[in-house]
Design a protein around this motif. Structure first.
Motif, PDB file in Angstrom:
ATOM      1  N   LEU A 155       0.874  -1.066  -0.258  1.00 34.64           N
ATOM      2  CA  LEU A 155      -0.166  -0.046  -0.144  1.00 34.64           C
ATOM      3  C   LEU A 155       0.842   1.226   0.135  1.00 34.64           C
ATOM      4  CD1 LEU A 155      -2.884  -1.158   2.445  1.00 34.64           C
ATOM      5  CD2 LEU A 155      -2.941  -0.853   0.131  1.00 34.64           C
ATOM      6  N   GLN A 156       2.138   1.231   0.644  1.00 37.71           N
ATOM      7  CA  GLN A 156       2.894   2.538   0.494  1.00 37.71           C
ATOM      8  C   GLN A 156       3.894   2.357  -0.271  1.00 37.71           C
ATOM      9  OE1 GLN A 156       3.313   4.012   4.635  1.00 37.71           O
ATOM     10  NE2 GLN A 156       2.090   2.488   5.476  1.00 37.71           N
ATOM     11  N   ARG A 157       4.026   1.552  -1.267  1.00 38.67           N
ATOM     12  CA  ARG A 157       5.070   1.339  -2.574  1.00 38.67           C
ATOM     13  C   ARG A 157       4.716   2.656  -3.335  1.00 38.67           C
ATOM     14  NH1 ARG A 157       0.869  -1.566  -4.242  1.00 38.67           N
ATOM     15  NH2 ARG A 157       0.566  -1.893  -6.687  1.00 38.67           N
ATOM     16  N   LYS A 158       5.691   2.889  -4.138  1.00 37.40           N
ATOM     17  CA  LYS A 158       5.801   3.784  -5.212  1.00 37.40           C
ATOM     18  C   LYS A 158       6.267   3.334  -6.485  1.00 37.40           C
ATOM     19  CE  LYS A 158       4.745   7.459  -2.344  1.00 37.40           C
ATOM     20  NZ  LYS A 158       4.685   6.539  -1.160  1.00 37.40           N
ATOM     21  N   GLU A 159       5.349   3.109  -7.550  1.00 38.37           N
ATOM     22  CA  GLU A 159       5.948   2.717  -8.688  1.00 38.37           C
ATOM     23  C   GLU A 159       5.593   3.682  -9.900  1.00 38.37           C
ATOM     24  OE1 GLU A 159       3.927  -1.065  -9.683  1.00 38.37           O
ATOM     25  OE2 GLU A 159       4.038  -1.758  -7.610  1.00 38.37           O
ATOM     26  N   PRO A 160       6.675   4.153 -10.672  1.00 40.02           N
ATOM     27  CA  PRO A 160       6.698   5.401 -11.280  1.00 40.02           C
ATOM     28  C   PRO A 160       5.767   4.989 -12.567  1.00 40.02           C
ATOM     29  CG  PRO A 160       8.666   4.227 -11.421  1.00 40.02           C
ATOM     30  CD  PRO A 160       8.061   3.756 -10.479  1.00 40.02           C
ATOM     31  N   PRO A 161       5.227   5.854 -13.192  1.00 39.85           N
ATOM     32  CA  PRO A 161       4.550   5.747 -14.453  1.00 39.85           C
ATOM     33  C   PRO A 161       5.449   5.335 -15.628  1.00 39.85           C
ATOM     34  CG  PRO A 161       4.447   8.008 -14.299  1.00 39.85           C
ATOM     35  CD  PRO A 161       5.036   7.460 -12.965  1.00 39.85           C
ATOM     36  N   ILE A 162       5.033   4.721 -16.742  1.00 37.85           N
ATOM     37  CA  ILE A 162       5.473   4.416 -17.942  1.00 37.85           C
ATOM     38  C   ILE A 162       4.817   5.428 -18.789  1.00 37.85           C
ATOM     39  CG2 ILE A 162       6.103   2.843 -19.828  1.00 37.85           C
ATOM     40  CD1 ILE A 162       6.142   0.667 -17.742  1.00 37.85           C
ATOM     41  N   VAL A 163       5.290   6.234 -19.574  1.00 35.39           N
ATOM     42  CA  VAL A 163       4.616   7.208 -20.454  1.00 35.39           C
ATOM     43  C   VAL A 163       4.917   7.110 -21.808  1.00 35.39           C
ATOM     44  CG1 VAL A 163       4.194   9.680 -20.898  1.00 35.39           C
ATOM     45  CG2 VAL A 163       4.741   8.896 -18.540  1.00 35.39           C
ATOM     46  N   LYS A 164       3.920   6.935 -22.681  1.00 34.27           N
ATOM     47  CA  LYS A 164       4.036   6.590 -24.149  1.00 34.27           C
ATOM     48  C   LYS A 164       3.269   8.018 -24.775  1.00 34.27           C
ATOM     49  CE  LYS A 164       2.744   3.560 -27.688  1.00 34.27           C
ATOM     50  NZ  LYS A 164       2.262   2.052 -28.084  1.00 34.27           N
ATOM     51  N   VAL A 165       3.904   8.550 -25.732  1.00 37.72           N
ATOM     52  CA  VAL A 165       3.143   9.601 -26.523  1.00 37.72           C
ATOM     53  C   VAL A 165       3.145   9.204 -27.862  1.00 37.72           C
ATOM     54  CG1 VAL A 165       3.413  11.909 -27.492  1.00 37.72           C
ATOM     55  CG2 VAL A 165       4.018  11.433 -25.123  1.00 37.72           C
ATOM     56  N   THR A 166       2.032   9.259 -28.587  1.00 39.04           N
ATOM     57  CA  THR A 166       1.760   8.885 -30.115  1.00 39.04           C
ATOM     58  C   THR A 166       0.969  10.006 -30.495  1.00 39.04           C
ATOM     59  OG1 THR A 166      -0.240   7.708 -29.465  1.00 39.04           O
ATOM     60  CG2 THR A 166       1.850   6.418 -29.476  1.00 39.04           C
ATOM     61  N   ARG A 167       0.903  10.071 -32.046  1.00 37.23           N
ATOM     62  CA  ARG A 167       0.247  11.068 -32.651  1.00 37.23           C
ATOM     63  C   ARG A 167      -0.750  10.307 -34.014  1.00 37.23           C
ATOM     64  NH1 ARG A 167       2.179  12.717 -37.631  1.00 37.23           N
ATOM     65  NH2 ARG A 167       4.197  11.933 -38.141  1.00 37.23           N
ATOM     66  N   LYS A 168      -1.855  10.846 -34.370  1.00 32.40           N
ATOM     67  CA  LYS A 168      -2.660  10.470 -35.426  1.00 32.40           C
ATOM     68  C   LYS A 168      -3.171  11.680 -36.091  1.00 32.40           C
ATOM     69  CE  LYS A 168      -6.839   9.319 -32.724  1.00 32.40           C
ATOM     70  NZ  LYS A 168      -7.741   8.527 -32.376  1.00 32.40           N
ATOM     71  N   ASP A 169      -3.397  11.689 -37.282  1.00 31.95           N
ATOM     72  CA  ASP A 169      -4.148  12.652 -38.135  1.00 31.95           C
ATOM     73  C   ASP A 169      -5.494  12.687 -37.542  1.00 31.95           C
ATOM     74  OD1 ASP A 169      -1.877  12.988 -39.520  1.00 31.95           O
ATOM     75  OD2 ASP A 169      -2.387  11.563 -41.137  1.00 31.95           O
ATOM     76  N   SER A 170      -5.909  14.031 -37.741  1.00 31.09           N
ATOM     77  CA  SER A 170      -7.278  14.321 -37.502  1.00 31.09           C
ATOM     78  C   SER A 170      -8.053  14.915 -38.592  1.00 31.09           C
ATOM     79  CB  SER A 170      -7.471  15.387 -36.082  1.00 31.09           C
ATOM     80  OG  SER A 170      -6.913  14.661 -34.898  1.00 31.09           O
ATOM     81  N   GLN A 171      -8.979  15.522 -38.260  1.00 28.52           N
ATOM     82  CA  GLN A 171      -9.681  16.245 -39.288  1.00 28.52           C
ATOM     83  C   GLN A 171      -9.166  17.778 -39.512  1.00 28.52           C
ATOM     84  OE1 GLN A 171     -13.867  16.445 -38.398  1.00 28.52           O
ATOM     85  NE2 GLN A 171     -14.344  14.135 -39.176  1.00 28.52           N
ATOM     86  N   LEU A 177      -2.463  14.254 -30.585  1.00 25.62           N
ATOM     87  CA  LEU A 177      -1.372  13.809 -29.949  1.00 25.62           C
ATOM     88  C   LEU A 177      -2.061  13.254 -28.545  1.00 25.62           C
ATOM     89  CD1 LEU A 177       1.487  16.769 -29.749  1.00 25.62           C
ATOM     90  CD2 LEU A 177       1.006  14.875 -31.193  1.00 25.62           C
ATOM     91  N   LEU A 178      -1.642  11.920 -28.137  1.00 19.84           N
ATOM     92  CA  LEU A 178      -2.372  11.300 -27.083  1.00 19.84           C
ATOM     93  C   LEU A 178      -0.957  10.596 -26.147  1.00 19.84           C
ATOM     94  CD1 LEU A 178      -4.375   9.526 -25.853  1.00 19.84           C
ATOM     95  CD2 LEU A 178      -3.935   7.646 -27.510  1.00 19.84           C
ATOM     96  N   CYS A 179      -1.106  11.120 -25.056  1.00 16.13           N
ATOM     97  CA  CYS A 179      -0.475  10.710 -23.928  1.00 16.13           C
ATOM     98  C   CYS A 179      -0.892   9.937 -22.981  1.00 16.13           C
ATOM     99  CB  CYS A 179       0.216  12.115 -23.180  1.00 16.13           C
ATOM    100  SG  CYS A 179       1.207  11.935 -21.712  1.00 16.13           S
ATOM    101  N   ARG A 180      -0.272   8.768 -22.998  1.00 16.20           N
ATOM    102  CA  ARG A 180      -0.679   7.518 -21.750  1.00 16.20           C
ATOM    103  C   ARG A 180       0.313   7.190 -20.917  1.00 16.20           C
ATOM    104  NH1 ARG A 180      -4.246   2.976 -21.996  1.00 16.20           N
ATOM    105  NH2 ARG A 180      -3.257   1.252 -21.037  1.00 16.20           N
ATOM    106  N   ALA A 181      -0.268   7.369 -19.597  1.00 16.41           N
ATOM    107  CA  ALA A 181       0.670   7.023 -18.331  1.00 16.41           C
ATOM    108  C   ALA A 181       0.165   5.480 -18.039  1.00 16.41           C
ATOM    109  CB  ALA A 181       0.824   8.086 -17.534  1.00 16.41           C
ATOM    110  N   HIS A 182       0.737   4.651 -17.733  1.00 15.94           N
ATOM    111  CA  HIS A 182       0.231   3.380 -17.000  1.00 15.94           C
ATOM    112  C   HIS A 182       1.201   2.913 -16.138  1.00 15.94           C
ATOM    113  CE1 HIS A 182       2.853   0.457 -19.715  1.00 15.94           C
ATOM    114  NE2 HIS A 182       2.733   1.657 -20.354  1.00 15.94           N
ATOM    115  N   GLY A 183       0.800   1.819 -15.455  1.00 18.08           N
ATOM    116  CA  GLY A 183       1.746   0.946 -14.393  1.00 18.08           C
ATOM    117  C   GLY A 183       2.105   1.699 -13.102  1.00 18.08           C
ATOM    118  N   PHE A 184       1.297   2.967 -12.837  1.00 16.53           N
ATOM    119  CA  PHE A 184       1.884   3.690 -11.653  1.00 16.53           C
ATOM    120  C   PHE A 184       1.094   3.330 -10.300  1.00 16.53           C
ATOM    121  CE2 PHE A 184      -1.105   6.265 -14.116  1.00 16.53           C
ATOM    122  CZ  PHE A 184      -1.980   6.612 -13.281  1.00 16.53           C
TER     123      PHE A 184
END
Length: 286
Positions: A155-171, A177-184
């Motif tokens: 419960l008192q552990r600290k797990e840092p986020p893994i951050v991934k940034v991607t992009r895709k065409d819009s109208q 731009l999409l920023c995804r942080a996971h595993g934290f």
């Protein structure tokens, strides 16, 4: 179900009719209190019967003769680093608010006319409100501190986020731009898109942080930009598991991955426990 900081620790349902630990460290409670699980099993069997009666009462008040209906109770407490204690206790029917307890005024707030009947019934018995005030301010924080001691490693552990940034065409010649942080872990995180190091109010992250099956969390944040200005944007991430904030950019069409090195420092800022798995005397139906 009982939770501490978003982590489920115990469980009861009408099929097994037993209160059982969900995480290994909760088995430690029986070492100090051998009758803990038996006692809670008996209490929750009583709650099961009370909940059934409450559903039937609510159906009558809402003139419902059939169908699927739910009676829900959620309560818990929070303990901050500075010693502040807060608590909540509220009922819901069919996913809507029904009755909420105010421990400071010892009163109940009814969501509609049907709930007003329960409010009048319970406020006519002040011992109910006083019991829950005492529980939320004393017993619940004591339980929370005990569970934190049992599950300190998790419960008192600290797990840092893994951050991934991607992009895709819009109208309209824009791109996303999409920023995804996971595993934290813990759950609290701040994610913003920054342009030339500055963040606008509309870009500040206020979204939902969702759980992963392994007990960590993930979230994502997107923004539409002019592709010509792509190099001016960074995804800014702040989290207790990071030594320093992250600023992640997209390079060309390939995503940039940053796995930050975490550091365990201090104690958890806000600790909470919630659920319906606590010993309650004098339980009352609707």
């Amino acid at each position: 179900m009982g939770y501490v900081d978003g982590q489920q620790l115990r469980h009861y349902d009408s099929n097994t009719r037993r209160a059982v630990p969900v995480v290994p460290w909760m088995e430690k409670v029986a070492q100090e209190d051998p009758q803990y699980w038996e006692r809670h099993t008996e209490v929750l069997r009583g709650w099961e019967a009370t909940f059934r009666e409450s559903v039937e009462t609510a159906m009558q008040r809402y003139n419902q003769s059939g169908g699927l209906h739910t009676w829900q109770l959620m309560y818990g407490c929070e303990l901050s680093e500075d010693g502040r204690k807060t608590g909540f206790y509220q009922y819901g029917y069919d996913g809507r608010d029904f009755l909420t307890f105010d421990k400071d005024t010892l009163t109940w707030t009814a969501a509609d006319a049907a709930a007003q009947l329960t409010k009048a019934k319970w406020e006519a018995q002040p011992v109910i409100a006083q019991y829950w005030k005492d529980y939320l301010e004393k017993d619940c924080p004591e339980c929370l501190q005990k569970y934190l001691r049992y599950g300190a490693e998790m419960l008192q552990r600290k797990e840092p986020p893994i951050v991934k940034v991607t992009r895709k065409d819009s109208q309209h010649s824009l791109e996303t731009l999409l920023c995804r942080a996971h595993g934290f872990y813990p759950k609290e995180i701040n994610v913003t898109w920054r342009r030339d190091g500055k963040v606008g109010q509309e870009d500040t992250f206020h979204g939902v942080v969702s759980p992963n099956p392994d007990g960590t969390y993930y979230t994502e944040l997107s923004i539409e930009i002019d592709p010509k200005e792509r190099s001016r944007y960074r995804c800014h991430v702040e989290h207790d598991g990071l030594q320093d904030p992250l600023d992640v950019a997209v390079k060309g069409s390939a995503p940039v991955w940053l796995i930050a090195v975490g550091v365990i420092v201090g104690v958890l800022g806000v600790l909470s426990v919630a659920g319906v798995l606590f010993y309650v005397r004098g339980r009352k139906g609707a």
